[in-house]
Write a protein that holds these residues in place. Structure first.
Motif, mmCIF file in Angstrom:
data_model
loop_
_atom_site.group_PDB
_atom_site.id
_atom_site.type_symbol
_atom_site.label_atom_id
_atom_site.label_comp_id
_atom_site.label_asym_id
_atom_site.label_seq_id
_atom_site.Cartn_x
_atom_site.Cartn_y
_atom_site.Cartn_z
ATOM 1 N N ARG A 50 -5.690 -9.482 6.642
ATOM 2 C CA ARG A 50 -6.696 -8.890 5.774
ATOM 3 C C ARG A 50 -7.989 -9.717 5.830
ATOM 4 N N GLY A 67 -8.676 -4.726 1.805
ATOM 5 C CA GLY A 67 -7.999 -3.772 2.669
ATOM 6 C C GLY A 67 -8.644 -3.595 4.021
ATOM 7 N N GLU A 68 -9.625 -4.437 4.352
ATOM 8 C CA GLU A 68 -10.256 -4.374 5.664
ATOM 9 C C GLU A 68 -9.563 -5.325 6.642
ATOM 10 N N GLY A 142 -1.811 -3.138 -2.033
ATOM 11 C CA GLY A 142 -2.944 -4.034 -2.083
ATOM 12 C C GLY A 142 -2.464 -5.470 -2.152
ATOM 13 N N SER A 170 -3.340 -3.003 4.265
ATOM 14 C CA SER A 170 -3.166 -1.747 3.535
ATOM 15 C C SER A 170 -4.290 -1.603 2.514
ATOM 16 N N ASP A 171 -4.773 -0.382 2.354
ATOM 17 C CA ASP A 171 -5.857 -0.137 1.406
ATOM 18 C C ASP A 171 -5.403 -0.208 -0.043
ATOM 19 N N ASN A 173 -4.197 2.271 -1.524
ATOM 20 C CA ASN A 173 -4.675 3.567 -2.004
ATOM 21 C C ASN A 173 -3.641 4.625 -1.644
ATOM 22 N N GLY A 176 -4.341 6.742 1.310
ATOM 23 C CA GLY A 176 -4.675 6.066 2.551
ATOM 24 C C GLY A 176 -3.530 5.942 3.535
ATOM 25 N N SER A 179 -4.682 5.820 7.366
ATOM 26 C CA SER A 179 -5.362 4.571 7.706
ATOM 27 C C SER A 179 -4.401 3.388 7.617
ATOM 28 N N ASP A 180 -3.453 3.423 6.675
ATOM 29 C CA ASP A 180 -2.445 2.364 6.597
ATOM 30 C C ASP A 180 -1.587 2.337 7.855
ATOM 31 N N ASP A 183 -3.523 0.662 10.496
ATOM 32 C CA ASP A 183 -3.708 -0.774 10.258
ATOM 33 C C ASP A 183 -2.437 -1.577 10.508
#
Length: 363
Positions: A50, A67-68, A142, A170-171, A173, A176, A179-180, A183
Motif C-alpha cells: 500500500r 488503498g493506492e 482497508g 484493497s480500497d 470499499n 471496489g 479494482s481489488d 490490486d
C-alpha cells in the motif's frame, strides 16, 4: 405496502442503529475506564504494498496506509485490546456474534526491511518450534480492518505463533471488487518474495501460509510464480484457504502444481457465505469456499465445511474470526499442524471414497 409506513420503518431502523451504536460506545468507554488493568497491547507485524496515505491525519494511525499501490514496506501495527465485561456473559449464550473486546490502533511503526526481518528472527529464535504464520487478507479490507482482524488472530494465537500480515492495496470499499482483484494480482510478485524470504530464514517446516477470500488468488498465483521462476518446494508445511473466493474447477485443475510445494492443504467452506454466493453469480461458476451442494472435495487436500455452525455473523464470510469453534479449529491447525482427524471439533463424513469434515459445537 403504504409509502409512509415504509418511511417510518426506515426511520425506526436508523434510530435503532444509532441507539445501538451509542450503547456500544458507552460500553466501550466504560470498559476503557473500568478495565484499564486488563488492557493488552498486541503488536502485529505487516508487509504492505500500500502507498502511504497522502494528507492522512497524523494523529490517526489507522490512516497511515491507504488503498493506492505503493512500494513494499514493513512495520508493526500496535493495537490496544480491552475486554467488554457486560457482553461476555451474553456472548456465551447467544447463537450470533457478540463483541467481547474493544480494539483500537494506537500506533503504526515503520521498519526498514532488514530490521523488520532481523527482529522477527530474533523473536522467533527463542522457541524454534513456534510457527510463523503468513496471512493474506481478502476483498474490502482497508488498513484499519487489516490491523484489527490481524490483532484478533494474533491474540488467539497468543504466544504459540508469530503472525505476519501481507496487506495489499484493497480500497476497503464494498463497490471496489474489480479494482481489488486487479490490486491483489499486481501484488503477486511482492507476495512471492515474502514467501521466499520466510522459507529461507525459517525453513518450510515452520511456515504456515493462510489466505482469506480474494487473498487466495494472490497466494496461489504467488506459489505458481515461484515455481515458474525455478523454485522448488516445499515452501511451507501448511496452506490454509479460508472462504476462498477462487474458481473451484480452476483450483482442482491447478492442484498438481500447488501440492508439491506445500505440505498439507486445508480448505474451509460454508453454505452460509453471502459474499461467495454473490461471487458465484458474478463469475458464473462455484467458488472453492462454498459448502453444501457446492462443496469441493478431492484427494490432495482436506475440506472443512463449517455450514452447520450457522451464519453467526451477518455476512457469514469471516467465521474464522467471529465463531469461537471455527477460530479454535483454525488456531489448533496452525499451531499443531494436526490433520482434521486429530482435532477435537471435527466430524468426518464419507463422500464416496473421499472424506470431508464438519465442525461440531462443544457439548
Amino acid at each position: 405496502m403504504n409509502g409512509n409506513r415504509v418511511l417510518w420503518i426506515v426511520i425506526a431502523l436508523v434510530v435503532a442503529l444509532l441507539a445501538a451504536a451509542a450503547v456500544y460506545r458507552t460500553v466501550a468507554n466504560q470498559s476503557r475506564e473500568a478495565d484499564a488493568g486488563e488492557r493488552v497491547e498486541i503488536v502485529l507485524r505487516f508487509v504492505s504494498t500500500r502507498a502511504r496515505e497522502k494528507g492522512a491525519d497524523k494523529d490517526n494511525p489507522a490512516e497511515a496506509l491507504g488503498g493506492e499501490r505503493g512500494p513494499t514496506s514493513t512495520g508493526h501495527c500496535r493495537v490496544s485490546s480491552i475486554p467488554i465485561p457486560i457482553t461476555e456473559a451474553l456472548a456465551k449464550r447467544a447463537n450470533f456474534y457478540v463483541p467481547t473486546r474493544d480494539r483500537d490502533i494506537t500506533a503504526v511503526d515503520p521498519f526498514a526491511a532488514e530490521a523488520f526481518w532481523e527482529e522477527l528472527e530474533s523473536t522467533a529464535a527463542a522457541d524454534p518450534d513456534k510457527p510463523i504464520v503468513l496471512f493474506v487478507h481478502g476483498y474490502f479490507y482497508g488498513f484499519e480492518r487489516v490491523c484489527l482482524r490481524g490483532a484478533g488472530l494474533q491474540q488467539a494465537l497468543g504466544d504459540r505463533g508469530h503472525l505476519v500480515m501481507f496487506t495489499w492495496p484493497s480500497d476497503g470499499n464494498p463497490a471496489g471488487y474489480v479494482s481489488d482483484q486487479a490490486d491483489v494480482e499486481w501484488s503477486v510478485p511482492q507476495l512471492a518474495d515474502v514467501i521466499r524470504e520466510l522459507e529461507q530464514r525459517f525453513g518450510p517446516e515452520r511456515i504456515r501460509l493462510v489466505a482469506h477470500s480474494l487473498g487466495t488468488r494472490g497466494m496461489l498465483y504467488a506459489l505458481e510464480r515461484i515455481l515458474l521462476e525455478g523454485g522448488s518446494g516445499p515452501f511451507a508445511s501448511q496452506l490454509v484457504l479460508l472462504a476462498p473466493d477462487f474458481d473451484a474447477g480452476t483450483f482442482l485443475a491447478n492442484l498438481p502444481l500447488v501440492d508439491p510445494v506445500v505440505g498439507d492443504i486445508t480448505v474451509y467452506a460454508s453454505d452460509n457465505d453471502r459474499p461467495l454466493e454473490i461471487s458465484e453469480e458474478l463469475h458464473g461458476q462455484p467458488r472453492l469456499g462454498q459448502g453444501g451442494e457446492n462443496r469441493t472435495v478431492a484427494q490432495g487436500f482436506e475440506t472443512v465445511d463449517v455450514s452447520n455452525l450457522g451464519r453467526y455473523q451477518y455476512s457469514g464470510h469471516e467465521y474464522f474470526h467471529y465463531h469461537p469453534v471455527a477460530s479454535a479449529d483454525l488456531v489448533q491447525l496452525l499451531v499443531s499442524g494436526e490433520r482434521a482427524a486429530d482435532r477435537p471439533h471435527t466430524v468426518p463424513h464419507a463422500l464416496g471414497e473421499l472424506t470431508y469434515w464438519t465442525l461440531s459445537e462443544p457439548d
